[in-house]
Structure formats: structure tokens, C-alpha cells
Scaffold this active site. Structure first.
Site, PDB file in Angstrom:
ATOM      1  N   ASP A  80       0.304  -1.175  -0.498  1.00 49.66           N
ATOM      2  CA  ASP A  80      -0.133   0.389  -0.042  1.00 49.66           C
ATOM      3  C   ASP A  80       1.047   1.312  -0.153  1.00 49.66           C
ATOM      4  O   ASP A  80       0.478   2.350  -0.542  1.00 49.66           O
ATOM      5  CB  ASP A  80      -0.670   0.077   1.290  1.00 49.66           C
ATOM      6  N   ASP A 122      -1.653  -5.484   4.710  1.00 49.10           N
ATOM      7  CA  ASP A 122      -1.884  -5.021   4.660  1.00 49.10           C
ATOM      8  C   ASP A 122      -3.962  -6.194   4.434  1.00 49.10           C
ATOM      9  O   ASP A 122      -4.819  -6.205   4.397  1.00 49.10           O
ATOM     10  CB  ASP A 122      -2.127  -3.726   4.012  1.00 49.10           C
ATOM     11  N   LYS A 123      -3.886  -6.194   2.559  1.00 52.43           N
ATOM     12  CA  LYS A 123      -4.601  -6.900   2.257  1.00 52.43           C
ATOM     13  C   LYS A 123      -4.765  -8.286   1.483  1.00 52.43           C
ATOM     14  O   LYS A 123      -6.001  -9.183   2.099  1.00 52.43           O
ATOM     15  CB  LYS A 123      -5.215  -6.416   1.107  1.00 52.43           C
ATOM     16  N   CYS A 194       5.136  -1.963   8.369  1.00 52.31           N
ATOM     17  CA  CYS A 194       5.757  -1.001   8.831  1.00 52.31           C
ATOM     18  C   CYS A 194       4.852  -0.477  10.375  1.00 52.31           C
ATOM     19  O   CYS A 194       4.200  -1.493  10.966  1.00 52.31           O
ATOM     20  CB  CYS A 194       4.471   0.036   8.540  1.00 52.31           C
ATOM     21  N   GLU A 444      -6.724   3.933  -0.436  1.00 58.01           N
ATOM     22  CA  GLU A 444      -6.095   5.060   0.288  1.00 58.01           C
ATOM     23  C   GLU A 444      -6.195   6.437   0.297  1.00 58.01           C
ATOM     24  O   GLU A 444      -5.510   6.733  -0.626  1.00 58.01           O
ATOM     25  CB  GLU A 444      -5.713   3.857   1.326  1.00 58.01           C
ATOM     26  N   SER A 470      -5.504   4.872   5.208  1.00 51.80           N
ATOM     27  CA  SER A 470      -4.121   3.944   5.362  1.00 51.80           C
ATOM     28  C   SER A 470      -4.204   4.535   6.798  1.00 51.80           C
ATOM     29  O   SER A 470      -4.777   4.754   7.850  1.00 51.80           O
ATOM     30  CB  SER A 470      -3.092   4.778   4.919  1.00 51.80           C
TER      31      SER A 470
END
Length: 554
Positions: A80, A122-123, A194, A444, A470
């Protein structure tokens, strides 16, 4: 014992199948054991996935130690951060469904007995969990772990979001380009997802409460040897589930989903978790609504504030006991479903063994940052179905705000205005046609939110979008506005200068227009032409449901 994999390895008719498996180098002894898929999303693009082969090798060692035969397969991922603020972000949420489909295809095509899922970001994590719900075989998940935080020249922790903020600061003249360049090389110092409570780490932490990941999954840093040991134990644990006949939906159900929602509110995770956990619940056959999220928020105290809601990072939470420390507080307060099954016992049994809160990183209920959750659902004539906001990352003076709408039909238009100095204190930035179908892909908005913060407007400017944010976003940013603009939702009817009223505590989002005026504008509104007419984005736009339903494909 009877195994699913017998369909590809037992009996005379399966001689061709065994021949192909022998070509993989498998021995008869290995074929006599349960076949365990080790599903990795390793690649050399995403920092959170760079090291996943090492995690996969450790998982495979654990599976072999416990008597299984591991076989690795791989799936895709989209970073992302790298995809942010350009066409690539259209593909991020879309990749969740591609990942779920790819895992389902690989597992069903080869009739594995069990699987261990290895995502980080993320996904990829929710995509794999959606697949777990669909497949309902013995399943474990172990992520690659969080990145360590960086340090600035004064020793303060930094992270990826520091760079997005820095762009706005350089534009505003409060940071030099040299200072920004120094951050570029130091803010993301290791592999891993992150370092804040952004989307990736939020959902990896929730996997613990959902019961499909061992304690420590969400918080043990990627570079710690403890992460490798966790991966080995995960491989061993999935074999225990095989022996006991425990499948994914024995663990992933309405009880564990509820516990996940409570944990989410307690640590104030990314607003994306509301999107993803809603989709996971749908796949698991126990759908939740925005009303359910609202009820959980109203009775769950916010007891942890990790970046972007505060200065601390995941490594700090790990140092005081990680997710078990939070669950211990929640469980002892009677806020969890103790009868929920996890991969290592019931939630009630787990709570008994959980460490006490340290009082600083993890607070007790009586000393909570807020008596209600870190995420909040808002509704009103601008968002009849819902909007969501990370309440814990909003400055108190912006809980209530009224101002003129500054309307943009894309993220790019809004960023041009923000960086160009065209946004004034008091404004409400409206970014529309960025929803699940209208985007498509529900992009995002970290670049515009960080630009607003970096330029010193976080306590005077709000942002509303039918897109999403985000997990690193902070400030009065309301996303997931439903119905979206492309579906003719009220956000499509807002005009430049309309006064918008936001009250986060009351959970309201309204535009000062009469029902008659809204009806007149709706009658004149024309749906936009599709942005993509071929490929995956075209198919996605036709099939995706609204954000309040989790943006799953119908």
C-alpha cells in the site's frame, strides 16, 4: 486416518497423481502423512514480505517435526505504501479478493489436509483469512512481524508516516529537503510491516484474538529470532489441529469475530480493520453490521494508543506483553467471549494466563484513554449507511467541526489543491468517486491526510471521502462514506461551499441541506461513466458491495 489428500494419493486410480508427486521428490513415507500447504506471500517488493521465505522454512520445519508433509505455494501482494497516490492504489483492495481466490483455488485443486498462511501486510492478511473461512480446513496463520521503528536525530521514534507528513512539512517550509532525505533512509530501518498500529499490524494483531494465530503473531518484531521460533511452533500447532479435527470455522465464528471487534476498539486499529473484519465475518457465515460495530465501540474502552494515535510503536507493545496484555485487561473486565475457541484453548483459559497491564503502554479499564472505542461509526444525511473515523487519532478540538465543503472528484484533484495552498483553516475537504465501485478499489488517502497534517491544518481542516484511509492516517478524517458517490449517495450531491457539520462524539455527519434540496439535486445527478471497461478493475466495479458491508464481491 481418512484424509482429504487421499483424493490425490490413494488407490489405483491415483497412480498418475502419485507419479506427479514423486516428480516433486516426495517419498512414499511423506505421502502417507497429512499434506500441509504452506501458503506464502513472499516477494521482493513489499518490506513486510521480503523475509517470508525464512518464515516459510521455519513453518515447514515445524510441520515436519510434528509428522506432516509441508508443500509451499505462493500468492501475490500489493504494498500500500508504494501504491499510494497513483493508479496502483486502485489495485490494493482488489488484491484482497484475488488473494482469497488464489488460495482457494490452490488448496481445493490439490486437496490439502491443512494449511499455514504466511502474510504480513494490509490486504494479504484479510485475503488469506477470507480464504480460511471459505475452505474450513485446519488452518493457522503466522505473519512476518512488524518493522522496528526508526529514530530521528533527537532519538524520537519515526515510521513510514513520518515521510508522508514530511512531504507536507517541506511544502509548508517547516522542514528542509535535506531533513526529509535523512528520514527517507532511516524511518523504515528493517524488514517487516510498517511499525505503527497501521492496517497491516492491526489485522495481524486481530488474528490473535480471532484464534487462528499464536500469541505474539501481531507484535514480535520481524527481525527477532523469536519470530522464527513462533513460525516453527505454528507449523507444529497446525498438525495438532489436524489430529484433533479442528477446522477454521470451529475457531473463526461469531464468538471470535466479536472478540476481534472488541480488541480492535481497545487498541484503536486502522479503520480498514472494520472493512476487513466485516468481510471476513461475511465469509465465515456470521455477518456483522455497522450497528454491531457501534455497539461494541460504545462499551469498549480505548486502553492503547500506538502510532498514529500516539508516539509509541508495535515494538513497545511487544515489550510489555503484546496482545495478551490487552486481552487480559479486557477479559478480566468481562468484555470478551470467554467460550470462544482459539488454536491454543478457550479465550477464558488464555485470559487466565495473560500478563497484567503495565499501566503505560497498556492501561487498565479505570484509567482508559476513553471509555469508548478508538474507532467510531458516524451517520447522517451525508452518510445514511455509515462513515468511519479513527476517533483515537483525532485532536479533541476537532471532535466537532463545521465548515464549507471543498469538493474534489478524485484524490489527485484534492492533493493538487492541498499542496497548492488552496485549502484554508475551517474547510472540509470532500473527496468522492473513490469508493469501492466508483474508484474502483476504494483508494487510500494517506497522501492528502498527511499533507493536511504536515502543513499544520490537522486541527482546523477535516476530510471526508467514500474512499478509505491508510492505517497511518490521523486527524478528523471520515472514510467509507456509504452509499458512495458512484451509487448516487448524498456525497455525490455536495457542492462547493455547502456547510458540513461533523460531531464525532455524537456520531453524526450532515450537510446543511433540506430533504427537498437533496431530492432536487439527486434528480439532476447523472452517474459517471465507468473509469475502466476492461480487466480486473472493470469486473471488480461490477461485483463489489458497499463499504458498510465490507466491500466483498457479490
Amino acid at each position: 486416518m481418512q484424509m482429504r489428500s487421499d483424493a490425490v494419493k490413494k488407490g489405483l486410480a491415483r497412480a498418475p497423481h502419485r507419479s506427479l508427486l514423486a516428480a516433486d521428490g516426495l517419498t512414499d513415507e511423506e505421502l502417507d502423512r497429512p499434506l500441509v500447504a504452506v501458503v506464502s506471500a513472499q516477494n521482493e517488493v513489499i518490506p513486510g514480505h521480503l523475509h517470508l521465505q525464512q518464515i516459510a522454512d521455519a513453518v515447514k520445519a515445524g510441520v515436519r517435526m510434528a509428522g506432516g508433509t509441508p508443500l509451499q505455494i505462493n500468492t501475490i501482494g500489493v504494498c500500500d505504501g508504494i501504491a499510494m497516490n497513483h493508479e496502483g492504489m486502485h489495485y490494493s483492495l482488489v488484491s484482497r479478493e484475488v488473494i482469497a481466490d488464489s488460495v482457494e483455488c490452490a488448496i481445493q485443486g490439490h486437496q490439502f489436509d491443512a494449511m499455514v498462511l504466511i502474510p504480513s501486510c494490509d490486504k494479504i492478511v484479510p485475503g488469506m483469512l477470507i480464504a480460511a473461512a471459505r475452505l474450513n480446513i485446519p488452518t493457522m496463520l503466522v505473519s512476518g512481524g512488524p518493522m522496528l521503528a526508526g529514530r530521528d536525530k533527537c532519538g524520537r521514534q519515526t515510521d513510514l508516516n513520518s515521510l508522508f507528513d514530511a512531504v507536507g512539512q517541506v511544502t509548508a517550509g517547516t522542514m528542509t529537503e535535506e531533513e526529509c532525505a535523512w528520514l527517507e533512509k532511516t524511518a523504515c530501518p528493517t524488514c517487516g510491516s510498517c511499525s505503527g498500529m497501521f492496517t497491516a499490524n492491526s489485522i495481524c494483531c486481530l488474528a490473535e484474538a480471532l484464534g487462528l494465530a499464536l500469541p505474539g503473531n501481531g507484535t514480535i518484531p520481524a527481525v527477532y529470532a523469536e519470530r522464527i521460533r513462533l513460525a516453527k511452533h505454528t507449523g507444529m500447532k497446525v498438525m495438532e489441529l489436524v489430529e484433533k479435527g479442528v477446522t477454521a470455522l470451529d475457531i473463526l465464528n461469531e464468538k471470535s469475530v466479536y472478540n476481534g471487534m472488541v480488541l480492535d476498539m481497545a487498541f484503536g486499529g486502522s479503520t480498514n480493520t472494520m472493512l476487513h473484519l466485516t468481510a471476513i465475518a461475511q465469509a465465515a457465515g456470521c455477518p456483522v453490521t455497522m450497528d454491531d460495530w457501534d455497539r461494541v465501540s460504545d462499551k469498549t474502552p480505548n486502553i492503547v494508543r500506538i502510532a498514529p494515535a500516539g508516539p509509541l510503536h508495535i515494538e513497545d507493545l511487544n515489550a510489555v506483553g503484546g496482545i495478551p496484555a490487552i486481552l487480559g485487561v479486557l477479559g478480566r473486565a468481562g468484555l470478551l467471549r470467554g467460550d470462544a475457541l482459539t488454536c491454543h484453548g478457550t479465550m477464558a483459559e488464555w485470559v487466565e494466563a495473560c500478563p497484567a497491564a503495565d499501566g503505560e503502554v497498556v492501561r487498565e479499564v479505570e484509567n482508559a484513554y476513553s471509555p469508548i472505542g478508538g474507532l467510531k461509526v458516524v451517520r447522517g444525511n451525508l452518510a445514511p449507511n455509515c462513515g468511519v473515523v479513527k476517533r483515537s487519532a483525532v485532536a479533541p478540538e476537532m471532535f466537532a467541526h463545521s465548515g464549507p465543503a471543498r469538493v474534489f472528484n478524485s484524490e489527485e484533484e484534492a492533493c493538487e489543491a492541498i499542496f497548492g495552498g488552496a485549502i484554508n483553516p475551517g474547510d472540509v475537504v470532500v473527496i468522492r468517486y473513490e469508493g469501492p465501485a466508483g474508484g474502483p478499489g476504494m483508494r487510500e488517502m494517506l497522501t492528502p491526510t498527511s499533507a493536511i497534517c504536515g502543513m499544520g491544518l490537522a486541527t482546523s481542516v477535516a476530510l471526508i471521502t467514500d474512499g478509505r484511509f491508510s492505517g497511518a492516517s490521523k486527524g478528523p478524517c471520515i472514510g467509507h462514506v456509504s452509499p458512495e458517490a458512484a451509487a448516487g449517495g448524498p456525497i455525490a450531491l455536495v457542492e462547493e461551499g455547502d456547510i458540513i457539520d461533523i460531531d464525532i462524539e455524537a456520531g453524526t455527519l450532515n450537510v446543511r441541506l433540506s430533504d427537498e434540496e437533496l431530492a432536487a439535486r439527486r434528480a439532476a445527478w447523472q452517474p459517471p461513466a465507468p473509469k475502466y471497461t476492461t480487466g480486473v478493475l472493470s469486473r471488480y466495479a461490477k461485483l463489489v458491495t458497499s463499504a458498510d458491508k465490507g466491500a466483498y464481491l457479490s
